[in-house]
Design a protein around this motif. Structure first.
Motif, PDB file in Angstrom:
ATOM      1  N   ASN A  90      -3.475  -9.716   6.464  1.00 40.64           N
ATOM      2  CA  ASN A  90      -2.294  -9.444   5.634  1.00 40.64           C
ATOM      3  C   ASN A  90      -1.196  -8.694   6.375  1.00 40.64           C
ATOM      4  OD1 ASN A  90      -3.939 -10.542   3.673  1.00 40.64           O
ATOM      5  ND2 ASN A  90      -4.435  -8.588   2.722  1.00 40.64           N
ATOM      6  N   ARG A  91      -1.562  -7.793   7.260  1.00 36.23           N
ATOM      7  CA  ARG A  91      -0.548  -6.949   7.896  1.00 36.23           C
ATOM      8  C   ARG A  91       0.380  -7.723   8.833  1.00 36.23           C
ATOM      9  NH1 ARG A  91      -5.288  -4.439  10.800  1.00 36.23           N
ATOM     10  NH2 ARG A  91      -5.246  -5.155  12.957  1.00 36.23           N
ATOM     11  N   PRO A 115       0.837  -5.685   2.888  1.00 38.67           N
ATOM     12  CA  PRO A 115       0.331  -4.415   2.359  1.00 38.67           C
ATOM     13  C   PRO A 115       1.440  -3.490   1.854  1.00 38.67           C
ATOM     14  CG  PRO A 115      -0.780  -4.967   4.410  1.00 38.67           C
ATOM     15  CD  PRO A 115       0.362  -5.932   4.258  1.00 38.67           C
ATOM     16  N   GLY A 189      -4.166  -2.113   3.089  1.00 36.91           N
ATOM     17  CA  GLY A 189      -3.670  -2.012   1.724  1.00 36.91           C
ATOM     18  C   GLY A 189      -4.539  -1.100   0.881  1.00 36.91           C
ATOM     19  N   ASP A 194      -5.196  -4.907  -4.009  1.00 39.32           N
ATOM     20  CA  ASP A 194      -4.350  -5.977  -3.480  1.00 39.32           C
ATOM     21  C   ASP A 194      -5.152  -7.093  -2.823  1.00 39.32           C
ATOM     22  OD1 ASP A 194      -4.937  -4.004  -1.624  1.00 39.32           O
ATOM     23  OD2 ASP A 194      -2.939  -3.930  -0.749  1.00 39.32           O
ATOM     24  N   ASP A 195      -6.398  -6.821  -2.443  1.00 42.68           N
ATOM     25  CA  ASP A 195      -7.242  -7.860  -1.874  1.00 42.68           C
ATOM     26  C   ASP A 195      -7.746  -8.799  -2.959  1.00 42.68           C
ATOM     27  OD1 ASP A 195      -8.749  -9.210   0.058  1.00 42.68           O
ATOM     28  OD2 ASP A 195     -10.457  -7.867  -0.130  1.00 42.68           O
ATOM     29  N   ASN A 237      -9.659   3.073   1.737  1.00 41.10           N
ATOM     30  CA  ASN A 237      -9.073   2.514   0.521  1.00 41.10           C
ATOM     31  C   ASN A 237     -10.165   2.373  -0.540  1.00 41.10           C
ATOM     32  OD1 ASN A 237     -10.409   0.181   1.434  1.00 41.10           O
ATOM     33  ND2 ASN A 237      -8.535  -0.678   2.301  1.00 41.10           N
TER      34      ASN A 237
END
Length: 380
Positions: A90-91, A115, A189, A194-195, A237
């Motif tokens: 994602n990043r 993120p 994130g 968000d995952d 997280n």
């Protein structure tokens, strides 16, 4: 040549960045879309990018791409590439998507957008400047069952919806001794929020609309995990997230997600309650919808199972008989066809970067609510 002409005649030129689980899904879809639907030209799989040249060349041979590179920027610079699939962690999404859009490419980017919300907004801005198509990989909305649910709600089959419950659970982080990984880093994130939560939120947006207010909570079932280099590392997280929801429609809602839920392998459940009935969908029973309607004889009250069938388009493009069932990768093929349709200027069933921002706003509002305590307006 115009995008429409390319998609009908010569076929779109495709570049793929990343060849992990989702990268392979994209490659399978690009390979299968013309044969499955029969109404689009076969895409030209031109170039693939990976972290090393050795891996890139091996994957290009495996997945059917003509060339390979260790530098994703080579795909952005290639004038023959029309669409870039982004399936990296994602990043990296924002940097790659923005570069591709600025180079005049269409983008098919896996979820979530990024993120950081500022990066997601930058992606949206680049898309709006570009005039190109940018679609997010929320392939669960492509399930014919979801289209049926949206149709049933739109036709008033269960009356006005007054409450929804959304759950997503898997158990790949249920073992406290599972090694610390990239997903556990703050840079990845919030964690499950968000995952995972973006998936049920995408289904909610597709079948019912947006979220107006949230009250969020997040939790860590374990404080640390063993690190591959030795010792233990604190988890940065959260593997569990929850939220009370107030929908834009006025309905109430409950969202719970957990990636440390023993026994759950790919569960996304929607329960949609209306004034005249209820609809239930469970991802682990991928090809079924449960429908309850209050009308009928008391002695026959109960949920009715609706099996996916050729009448539920585009199921018929894959299987000519009901009850045989579609799978995860089939949804990616459907999503690929919808993307091509959007590029051709057709009405398409996709979530673009505007939809993605709405989902990201909801996610960040839940995290903000968790930090501050109390209800947060999503679009404040």
């Amino acid at each position: 040549m115009s995008d429409v002409a390319k998609s009908v005649g010569k076929g779109l030129g495709i570049g793929l960045i990343g060849t992990g689980y989702m990268g392979k899904c994209h490659a399978l879809a690009w390979n299968a879309v013309a044969s499955t639907f029969g109404d689009v030209a076969r895409p030209r799989l031109l170039a693939l990018a990976e972290a090393s040249a050795e891996l890139a060349h091996a994957k290009a041979a495996e997945l059917g791409f003509a060339t390979a590179t260790a530098d994703w920027r080579d795909l952005v610079a290639n004038p023959d590439i029309d669409v870039i699939s982004i399936t990296t962690p994602n990043r990296f999404h924002a940097q790659m998507a923005i570069a591709a859009l600025e180079a005049g490419k269409h983008v098919w980017c896996e979820k979530p957008m990024a993120p950081g919300f500022a990066d997601a907004l930058a992606m949206q801005a680049a898309w709006r400047r570009s005039g190109k198509v940018a679609v997010l990989g929320y392939n669960y909305i492509q399930n014919p069952a979801m289209r049926l649910i949206r149709k049933l709600i739109g036709e008033g089959t269960i009356g006005v919806v007054n409450h929804v419950r959304l759950e997503m659970d898997e158990d790949f982080m249920a073992d406290r001794e599972t090694p610390f990984a990239m997903r556990n880093e703050a840079s990845a994130g919030y964690g499950a929020l968000d995952d995972f939560a973006v998936h049920p939120l995408s289904l909610l947006r597709f079948v019912l609309g947006g979220v107006a207010e949230v009250f969020g909570e997040m939790a860590r079932p374990y404080a640390d995990r063993p690190h591959p280099d030795g010792g233990r590392r604190a988890i940065e997280n959260y593997d569990i997230a929850m939220a009370l929801l107030r929908l834009e429609s006025g309905a109430s809602g409950l969202l719970t997600v957990n990636r440390a839920a023993w026994g759950r392998k790919g569960r996304i459940q929607l329960q949609i309650f209306g004034e005249a009935g209820t609809i239930v969908f469970d991802q682990e029973r991928f090809n079924e919808v449960q429908l309850f309607r209050r009308e009928g004889m008391e002695e026959t009250q109960g949920f009715r199972t609706i099996l996916s069938a050729p009448v539920h388009k585009p199921y018929d493009r894959f299987i000519p008989a009901p009850g045989h069932g579609l799978g995860f990768n089939d949804l990616k093929v459907i999503e690929c066809r919808e993307l091509i349709g959007r590029i051709r200027g057709e009405e398409a069933c996709v979530l673009d970067f505007d939809d993605g921002i709405a989902i990201e706003r909801t996610v960040h509002a839940i995290a903000d609510s968790f930090a501050k305590g109390g209800w947060i307006k999503v679009n404040a």
